[in-house]
Write a protein that holds these residues in place. Structure first.
Motif, PDB file in Angstrom:
ATOM      1  N   ARG A 132       0.610  -1.199   0.089  1.00  0.00           N
ATOM      2  CA  ARG A 132      -0.038   0.147  -0.094  1.00  0.00           C
ATOM      3  C   ARG A 132       0.807   1.162   0.016  1.00  0.00           C
ATOM      4  O   ARG A 132       2.129   1.170   0.664  1.00  0.00           O
ATOM      5  CB  ARG A 132      -0.959  -0.044   1.211  1.00  0.00           C
ATOM      6  N   ASP A 133      -0.002   2.272  -0.465  1.00  0.00           N
ATOM      7  CA  ASP A 133       1.113   3.648  -0.620  1.00  0.00           C
ATOM      8  C   ASP A 133       0.809   4.197   1.082  1.00  0.00           C
ATOM      9  O   ASP A 133       0.061   3.934   1.569  1.00  0.00           O
ATOM     10  CB  ASP A 133       0.088   4.704  -1.269  1.00  0.00           C
ATOM     11  N   PHE A 134       2.194   4.446   1.434  1.00  0.00           N
ATOM     12  CA  PHE A 134       2.445   4.974   2.602  1.00  0.00           C
ATOM     13  C   PHE A 134       1.613   6.109   3.109  1.00  0.00           C
ATOM     14  O   PHE A 134       0.971   5.891   4.422  1.00  0.00           O
ATOM     15  CB  PHE A 134       3.896   5.310   2.750  1.00  0.00           C
ATOM     16  N   GLU A 135       1.339   7.076   2.509  1.00  0.00           N
ATOM     17  CA  GLU A 135       0.301   8.029   2.634  1.00  0.00           C
ATOM     18  C   GLU A 135      -1.040   7.955   2.735  1.00  0.00           C
ATOM     19  O   GLU A 135      -1.937   8.273   3.490  1.00  0.00           O
ATOM     20  CB  GLU A 135       0.854   9.441   1.847  1.00  0.00           C
ATOM     21  N   THR A 136      -1.466   7.615   1.567  1.00  0.00           N
ATOM     22  CA  THR A 136      -2.785   7.195   1.300  1.00  0.00           C
ATOM     23  C   THR A 136      -3.531   6.005   1.757  1.00  0.00           C
ATOM     24  O   THR A 136      -4.745   5.753   1.842  1.00  0.00           O
ATOM     25  CB  THR A 136      -3.308   7.328  -0.245  1.00  0.00           C
ATOM     26  N   GLN A 137      -2.738   4.901   2.005  1.00  0.00           N
ATOM     27  CA  GLN A 137      -3.079   3.664   2.292  1.00  0.00           C
ATOM     28  C   GLN A 137      -3.918   2.891   1.197  1.00  0.00           C
ATOM     29  O   GLN A 137      -4.288   1.840   1.326  1.00  0.00           O
ATOM     30  CB  GLN A 137      -3.748   3.347   3.637  1.00  0.00           C
ATOM     31  N   GLU A 138      -3.666   3.384  -0.105  1.00  0.00           N
ATOM     32  CA  GLU A 138      -4.224   2.678  -1.250  1.00  0.00           C
ATOM     33  C   GLU A 138      -3.322   1.727  -1.736  1.00  0.00           C
ATOM     34  O   GLU A 138      -2.209   1.779  -1.744  1.00  0.00           O
ATOM     35  CB  GLU A 138      -4.506   3.807  -2.083  1.00  0.00           C
ATOM     36  N   SER A 139      -4.109   0.663  -2.177  1.00  0.00           N
ATOM     37  CA  SER A 139      -3.295  -0.421  -2.651  1.00  0.00           C
ATOM     38  C   SER A 139      -2.517  -0.056  -3.948  1.00  0.00           C
ATOM     39  O   SER A 139      -3.061   0.762  -4.713  1.00  0.00           O
ATOM     40  CB  SER A 139      -4.325  -1.775  -3.154  1.00  0.00           C
TER      41      SER A 139
END
Length: 141
Positions: free
Chosen positions: A37-44
């Motif tokens: 996941r993206d560190f900032e947005t937590q999107e896959s």
């Protein structure tokens, strides 16, 4: 020794629990699943790593999930290698590309200065910073 598998081209909604349920429904076993996941947005980011207990299980998971259709996409499954095991050639190519791109960016303003004809235009161009080739061409015309 861990047997890691890269699962790529995953839809955004896929979670580790989804992957575990897919494995269970196919009678396949895994030790762990990590969806990246993206560190900032937590999107896959669209890929995950699955750790298999042995070589045979790893090959079975790859065979089952490589090119499996999901949401109009084809999954990608292959053996994952640690970053340190990647060929040095790929790293050196990336470095050369970055250096080339950096020198191209630095050369752009001096090239644009030669495109101007009037001394007033040159003075204006020296005062302003030019960002892209499109802007240079617009100012030249």
């Amino acid at each position: 020794m861990a047997h890691n598998i890269y699962l790529g081209n995953l839809p955004d909604w896929v979670t580790a629990a989804d992957i575990k349920s897919w494995l269970d429904s196919s009678d396949l076993v895994c030790d762990s699943v990590r969806v990246i996941r993206d560190f900032e947005t937590q999107e896959s980011k669209g890929y995950a790593f699955v750790e298999a207990p042995n070589q045979e299980e790893m090959e079975a998971i790859i065979q089952r999930f490589n090119r499996a259709p999901i949401d109009g996409k084809l999954l990608r499954a292959k053996t994952a290698h640690p970053k340190s095991d990647r060929p040095a050639q790929n790293r050196s190519l990336r470095k050369r590309r970055r250096r080339r791109d950096a020198t191209d960016d630095q050369a752009l303003p001096s090239e644009s200065k030669s495109m101007q004809t009037g001394s007033e235009d040159k003075k204006t161009l020296q005062d302003e910073s030019v960002g892209t080739l499109g802007e240079v061409l617009q100012k030249a015309l």
